[in-house]
Design a protein around this motif. Sequence first.
Motif, PDB file in Angstrom:
ATOM      1  N   VAL A 258       0.842  -1.207   0.000  1.00  0.00           N
ATOM      2  CA  VAL A 258       0.000   0.000   0.000  1.00  0.00           C
ATOM      3  C   VAL A 258       0.874   1.254   0.000  1.00  0.00           C
ATOM      4  O   VAL A 258       0.587   2.232  -0.710  1.00  0.00           O
ATOM      5  N   CYS A 259       1.949   1.244   0.783  1.00  0.00           N
ATOM      6  CA  CYS A 259       2.839   2.410   0.809  1.00  0.00           C
ATOM      7  C   CYS A 259       3.517   2.620  -0.545  1.00  0.00           C
ATOM      8  O   CYS A 259       3.598   3.750  -1.045  1.00  0.00           O
ATOM      9  N   ALA A 260       3.996   1.538  -1.152  1.00  0.00           N
ATOM     10  CA  ALA A 260       4.742   1.643  -2.404  1.00  0.00           C
ATOM     11  C   ALA A 260       3.867   2.059  -3.575  1.00  0.00           C
ATOM     12  O   ALA A 260       4.325   2.770  -4.482  1.00  0.00           O
ATOM     13  N   THR A 261       2.604   1.644  -3.551  1.00  0.00           N
ATOM     14  CA  THR A 261       1.740   1.885  -4.711  1.00  0.00           C
ATOM     15  C   THR A 261       0.763   3.040  -4.524  1.00  0.00           C
ATOM     16  O   THR A 261       0.249   3.568  -5.513  1.00  0.00           O
ATOM     17  N   VAL A 262       0.489   3.436  -3.269  1.00  0.00           N
ATOM     18  CA  VAL A 262      -0.521   4.470  -3.028  1.00  0.00           C
ATOM     19  C   VAL A 262       0.019   5.618  -2.181  1.00  0.00           C
ATOM     20  O   VAL A 262       0.070   6.772  -2.622  1.00  0.00           O
TER      21      VAL A 262
ATOM     22  N   ILE B  62       3.048   6.593  -0.713  1.00  0.00           N
ATOM     23  CA  ILE B  62       4.254   7.353  -1.077  1.00  0.00           C
ATOM     24  C   ILE B  62       4.067   8.096  -2.407  1.00  0.00           C
ATOM     25  O   ILE B  62       4.377   9.296  -2.494  1.00  0.00           O
ATOM     26  N   PRO B  63       3.529   7.455  -3.468  1.00  0.00           N
ATOM     27  CA  PRO B  63       3.293   8.207  -4.706  1.00  0.00           C
ATOM     28  C   PRO B  63       2.313   9.372  -4.522  1.00  0.00           C
ATOM     29  O   PRO B  63       2.519  10.453  -5.086  1.00  0.00           O
ATOM     30  N   ALA B  64       1.245   9.152  -3.730  1.00  0.00           N
ATOM     31  CA  ALA B  64       0.275  10.233  -3.507  1.00  0.00           C
ATOM     32  C   ALA B  64       0.908  11.375  -2.733  1.00  0.00           C
ATOM     33  O   ALA B  64       0.668  12.555  -3.029  1.00  0.00           O
ATOM     34  N   GLY B  65       1.724  11.043  -1.733  1.00  0.00           N
ATOM     35  CA  GLY B  65       2.410  12.080  -0.980  1.00  0.00           C
ATOM     36  C   GLY B  65       3.348  12.894  -1.856  1.00  0.00           C
ATOM     37  O   GLY B  65       3.409  14.119  -1.770  1.00  0.00           O
ATOM     38  N   ARG B  66       4.070  12.209  -2.749  1.00  0.00           N
ATOM     39  CA  ARG B  66       4.977  12.912  -3.673  1.00  0.00           C
ATOM     40  C   ARG B  66       4.192  13.801  -4.638  1.00  0.00           C
ATOM     41  O   ARG B  66       4.589  14.936  -4.934  1.00  0.00           O
ATOM     42  N   LEU B  67       3.057  13.303  -5.114  1.00  0.00           N
ATOM     43  CA  LEU B  67       2.237  14.074  -6.051  1.00  0.00           C
ATOM     44  C   LEU B  67       1.695  15.338  -5.396  1.00  0.00           C
ATOM     45  O   LEU B  67       1.671  16.415  -6.010  1.00  0.00           O
ATOM     46  N   LEU B  68       1.261  15.220  -4.148  1.00  0.00           N
ATOM     47  CA  LEU B  68       0.643  16.359  -3.467  1.00  0.00           C
ATOM     48  C   LEU B  68       1.656  17.384  -2.971  1.00  0.00           C
ATOM     49  O   LEU B  68       1.354  18.568  -2.902  1.00  0.00           O
ATOM     50  N   THR B  69       2.849  16.926  -2.613  1.00  0.00           N
ATOM     51  CA  THR B  69       3.808  17.823  -1.958  1.00  0.00           C
ATOM     52  C   THR B  69       5.074  18.066  -2.754  1.00  0.00           C
ATOM     53  O   THR B  69       5.854  18.964  -2.427  1.00  0.00           O
TER      54      THR B  69
ATOM     55  N   ARG C 245       7.483  15.989  -2.742  1.00  0.00           N
ATOM     56  CA  ARG C 245       8.521  15.236  -2.044  1.00  0.00           C
ATOM     57  C   ARG C 245       7.869  14.092  -1.283  1.00  0.00           C
ATOM     58  O   ARG C 245       6.672  14.138  -1.003  1.00  0.00           O
ATOM     59  N   ALA C 246       8.662  13.094  -0.949  1.00  0.00           N
ATOM     60  CA  ALA C 246       8.082  11.896  -0.339  1.00  0.00           C
ATOM     61  C   ALA C 246       8.735  11.525   0.983  1.00  0.00           C
ATOM     62  O   ALA C 246       8.458  10.458   1.530  1.00  0.00           O
ATOM     63  N   ASP C 247       9.561  12.405   1.553  1.00  0.00           N
ATOM     64  CA  ASP C 247      10.307  12.079   2.777  1.00  0.00           C
ATOM     65  C   ASP C 247       9.392  11.628   3.909  1.00  0.00           C
ATOM     66  O   ASP C 247       9.641  10.603   4.560  1.00  0.00           O
ATOM     67  N   LEU C 248       8.324  12.400   4.156  1.00  0.00           N
ATOM     68  CA  LEU C 248       7.433  12.089   5.270  1.00  0.00           C
ATOM     69  C   LEU C 248       6.749  10.745   5.063  1.00  0.00           C
ATOM     70  O   LEU C 248       6.575   9.973   6.015  1.00  0.00           O
ATOM     71  N   TYR C 249       6.386  10.447   3.831  1.00  0.00           N
ATOM     72  CA  TYR C 249       5.623   9.233   3.563  1.00  0.00           C
ATOM     73  C   TYR C 249       6.524   8.003   3.526  1.00  0.00           C
ATOM     74  O   TYR C 249       6.095   6.895   3.895  1.00  0.00           O
TER      75      TYR C 249
END
Length: 240
Positions: free
Chosen positions: A165-169, A171-178, A180-184
């Motif tokens: 779930v993290c790899a496919t939803v 982390i990608p969603a966090g990167r898209l919205l922000t 960057r993906a550090d937090l996710y």
Amino acid sequence: MKPRRVTEEFDRAALSYDRLVTVNPGYHAHLRRSARRLRLPDHGAGLRLLDLGCGTGASTAALLAVYPEAAITAVDASEGMLAVARAKPWPPGVRFVHARAEELTVEELGGPFDAALAAYLLRNCPDPDTVLATIAGLLRPAGRLALHEYSVADSALARAVWTLVCATVIIPAGRLLTGRADLYRYLWRSVMEFDGAARLRRRMSVAGYRDVRTAPMTGWQRGIVHTFLGRRPTTAEEGR
């Protein structure tokens, strides 16, 4: 990621984080379920409740939905998350406090409290045992605690589902919205490294909580997110 940097990442990502949890299936319903598992009477009338790690107010809203007559004090270490929470409409009985959980005192908050909900908090604290002891000190005798938390260490299947779930939803969603993906990425890793359910129950028992138990969630979060329940001993029990 060090605690100070974690707080800074939450500050930076507050708005996008709030949007992301809004589209997470079951996120708010599960918070309400953990709130209901406190089993407080009369819709919370006359009770004082503590929401620890309130973030952008999702757990605060869950407590309010289940116990609309209670006075709720919501606490978080991230000013950015609190700014998003405070911008939402709240009744007069809800207030927000900027502080770290391990530094709280009854005097500072105007306690003690009848019950506390800590959602996704303990995993982000450098010293979970100190936080559990601090929460116990904020509760009345027999006051109740619900920890709403990820725990996958006891199940290979749960670890695999969480990673997928993290790899496919997430982390990608966090990167898209922000951007960057550090937090996710930290979110994925922190859950993988956190206590299994049995170990967390032992922590609660060592901290003095009684009637410690775990209740599951539904959907894809089953086996991944849990409610850990306990209570501070009564005055009579504290001497035993």
